[in-house]
Scaffold this motif. Structure first.
Motif, PDB file in Angstrom:
ATOM      1  N   HIS A 354       0.688  -0.584  -0.031  1.00 27.73           N
ATOM      2  CA  HIS A 354       0.110  -0.181   0.250  1.00 27.73           C
ATOM      3  C   HIS A 354       0.332   1.486  -0.108  1.00 27.73           C
ATOM      4  CE1 HIS A 354      -3.625  -2.376   0.630  1.00 27.73           C
ATOM      5  NE2 HIS A 354      -3.739  -1.586   0.167  1.00 27.73           N
ATOM      6  N   GLY A 355       2.325   1.092  -0.606  1.00 28.91           N
ATOM      7  CA  GLY A 355       3.160   2.439  -0.385  1.00 28.91           C
ATOM      8  C   GLY A 355       3.368   2.887   1.197  1.00 28.91           C
ATOM      9  N   LEU A 412      -6.375  -1.543  10.048  1.00 26.96           N
ATOM     10  CA  LEU A 412      -4.933  -1.612  10.375  1.00 26.96           C
ATOM     11  C   LEU A 412      -4.513   0.088  10.183  1.00 26.96           C
ATOM     12  CD1 LEU A 412      -2.759  -1.822  11.889  1.00 26.96           C
ATOM     13  CD2 LEU A 412      -1.792  -3.274  10.046  1.00 26.96           C
ATOM     14  N   LEU A 413      -4.874   0.537   8.586  1.00 24.53           N
ATOM     15  CA  LEU A 413      -4.096   1.423   7.730  1.00 24.53           C
ATOM     16  C   LEU A 413      -4.652   2.775   8.180  1.00 24.53           C
ATOM     17  CD1 LEU A 413      -2.236   2.092   5.673  1.00 24.53           C
ATOM     18  CD2 LEU A 413      -4.262   2.032   4.182  1.00 24.53           C
ATOM     19  N   ALA A 428      -1.263   6.889   1.900  1.00 23.73           N
ATOM     20  CA  ALA A 428      -1.571   5.523   1.555  1.00 23.73           C
ATOM     21  C   ALA A 428      -2.996   5.416   1.668  1.00 23.73           C
ATOM     22  CB  ALA A 428      -1.158   3.937   2.352  1.00 23.73           C
ATOM     23  N   MET A 429      -3.652   5.624   3.083  1.00 21.72           N
ATOM     24  CA  MET A 429      -5.412   6.145   3.535  1.00 21.72           C
ATOM     25  C   MET A 429      -5.673   7.212   2.462  1.00 21.72           C
ATOM     26  SD  MET A 429      -7.105   4.396   5.415  1.00 21.72           S
ATOM     27  CE  MET A 429      -8.626   4.668   4.974  1.00 21.72           C
ATOM     28  N   LEU A 430      -5.138   8.121   2.645  1.00 27.13           N
ATOM     29  CA  LEU A 430      -5.850   9.493   1.623  1.00 27.13           C
ATOM     30  C   LEU A 430      -5.791   8.545   0.181  1.00 27.13           C
ATOM     31  CD1 LEU A 430      -6.492  12.330   1.117  1.00 27.13           C
ATOM     32  CD2 LEU A 430      -3.869  12.353   0.251  1.00 27.13           C
ATOM     33  N   ASN A 431      -4.498   7.443  -0.259  1.00 22.74           N
ATOM     34  CA  ASN A 431      -5.318   7.106  -1.852  1.00 22.74           C
ATOM     35  C   ASN A 431      -6.396   5.816  -1.900  1.00 22.74           C
ATOM     36  OD1 ASN A 431      -2.910   8.547  -2.604  1.00 22.74           O
ATOM     37  ND2 ASN A 431      -1.411   7.283  -2.516  1.00 22.74           N
TER      38      ASN A 431
END
Ligand code: ATP
Ligand code: MG
Length: 451
Positions: A354-355, A412-413, A428-431
């Motif tokens: 996820h980066g 988790l993210l 990653a969450m924003l993406n």
């Protein structure tokens, strides 16, 4: 017996840690902004046939006469580690048969350069430059755009308040001939007061005296005639147009009729971005128009304009301005007990996919692995014990304030993003959110069509 530890060769340096991050940031920022201006990146060889530089830069330039790393290779050819990259880019334009196609060609480059100099702060024997060239454009708008791009890069780096753009013109051929004659007359009158080196330049290349760093010469240069009194109407018109366009681009500048630039190939526009923050090494970016260089490489007349900047000097300005980019803070994955290692690796890889920057210590109990997490400046830890795993849960610990929560692995993210201390997790969450809002990216869309 142990060998004595080896040192880097004089005038070279290693780029490690924060120094590398500054270096990388300068190059990445320049690359990004140059792309916005329509430049494509080229990489030319680090060594070239010596004639590329001796012809291109001129035999009387400091670089060619004193600073080149030239040697005969095993085949007896004279080759030189590039002291700059403009000559190489022009050589490449000609060797690749690109002198007719699609001009102007806008080229960006970044890489190491080599000059045999006396090492000091901001001056090395191996250093790095970023640079741009517009090949095959005779118009003053090209000069202004090239300068604006350099200014934009400095703005983006946040260092533009520490530098000043100084510009000048070197005129066209007739302007320079008249100026040269005036300089010879002036310096001949003061011959005895010149440094020995400049006395020799008087015959070969009097313009170079104006660029001398010798204090004896500097005093005389202050009273020397300037090119401005010798400009043809055309050259004066070109200079006026460059200044007009610079104003339109919103780039502040100061005129300095003493700028001549160290290399032989310039005409019309010459400019430098200077700073008072680096001691004697005050020039961070320098360039101008060169109308004969492609011809020197065996190509047709190809009027061009460009600049080069020292990456180390730009990095020093970042450091002085407290602008060093921070190292990314990883998430530490902490399995509790051996049985948790395999699922922990699973979580580790899923975060990386996820980066999210994530690490696992290679050995140790929970305490040791926590210590390692602190050593690598982790922002958060994901603790995976048998109990948690049985429930599909994990403990997310914010290592900044010590707070911790039990969260489902599926969440988790989000939990890592909410700690606010792991930037890659927030990104990653924003993406993910963007993907959910606006649909999948191009790649996924294509997959969808095939199905
Ligand atoms: P200087 O007057 O400082 O010797 P220069 O006129 O020789 O510079 P250029 O050939 O115009 O420099 O190169 C462009 C830029 O590359 C310079 O403005 C500087 O930032 C950087 N640079 C040049 N030489 C060195 C060096 N030996 N070490 C580090 N950076 C350098
Ligand atoms: Mg120099």
């Amino acid at each position: 017996m142990a060998q004595a530890p080896l040192q880097p060769a004089r005038g070279t340096h290693d780029l490690i840690g924060a120094e590398f991050r500054r270096h990388h940031h300068v190059i990445e920022t320049a690359r990004r902004i140059a792309t916005l201006y329509g430049f494509e990146e080229w990489a030319t060889p680090i060594f070239e046939d010596t004639r590329v530089f001796s012809r291109g830069l001129g035999d009387t330039s400091d670089v060619v006469s004193k600073e080149m790393y030239s040697f005969e290779d095993r085949g007896g050819e004279s080759v030189t580690l590039r002291p700059e990259n403009t000559a190489g880019v022009c050589r490449a334009l000609v060797s690749n048969g690109l002198t007719q196609a699609n001009l102007p060609r806008k080229v960006f480059y970044a890489g190491p350069m080599f000059r045999y100099e006396r090492p000091q702060k901001g001056r090395y024997r191996q250093f790095h430059q970023i640079g741009i060239e517009v090949l095959g454009a005779a118009e003053p708008l090209a000069d202004a755009e090239v300068i604006a791009c350099g200014w934009h890069i400095q703005q983006e780096l946040g260092i533009e308040e520490g530098t000043v753009l100084e510009i000048n013109t070197l005129g066209d051929g007739p302007s320079r001939d008249a100026y040269r004659a005036a300089l010879v007359a002036y310096f001949t009158r003061h011959r005895d007061a010149l440094s020995a080196e400049s006395q020799a330049r008087l015959e070969k290349n009097p313009l170079r005296i104006v660029d001398s760093k010798d204090p004896k010469d500097r005093a005389l240069v202050a009273g020397a005639p300037t090119i401005l009194e010798h400009l043809t109407e055309e050259a004066a018109g070109f200079y006026a147009a460059v200044k007009r366009h610079l104003a339109a681009f919103g780039v502040p500048f100061r005129e300095n009729p003493r700028i001549v630039r160290g290399l032989d190939y310039y005409s019309h526009t010459a400019f430098e971005f200077v700073t008072d923050r680096l001691g004697a090494q005050g020039t961070v970016m320098g360039g101008g128009r060169y109308n004969g260089l492609v011809e020197e490489m065996g190509g047709p007349p190809t009027p061009s304009v460009g600049w080069a900047a020292g990456v180390e000097r730009l990095s020093l300005l970042l450091e002085a301005g407290d602008l060093t980019p921070p190292a990314p803070r990883p998430v530490a994955i902490i399995p509790v007990g051996e049985a948790a290692e395999a699922p922990a690796i699973n979580v580790l890889q899923s975060l990386r996919e996820h980066g999210v920057v994530a690490e696992i210590a290679y050995k140790g109990n929970t305490k040791r692995r926590m210590e390692r997490a602190n050593k690598v400046s982790a922002g958060a830890a994901v603790i995976l014990g048998d109990d948690e795993l049985a429930d599909g849960m994990a403990v997310v610990k914010n290592l900044e304030d010590g707070s911790q929560h039990r969260v489902p692995l599926t969440d988790l993210l989000r939990a890592l993003a909410e700690t606010g201390v792991v930037e890659s997790a927030a990104q990653a969450m924003l993406n993910l959110v963007l993907e959910e809002e606006f649909g999948a990216g191009d790649e996924d869309a294509e997959d969808g069509e095939q199905r």
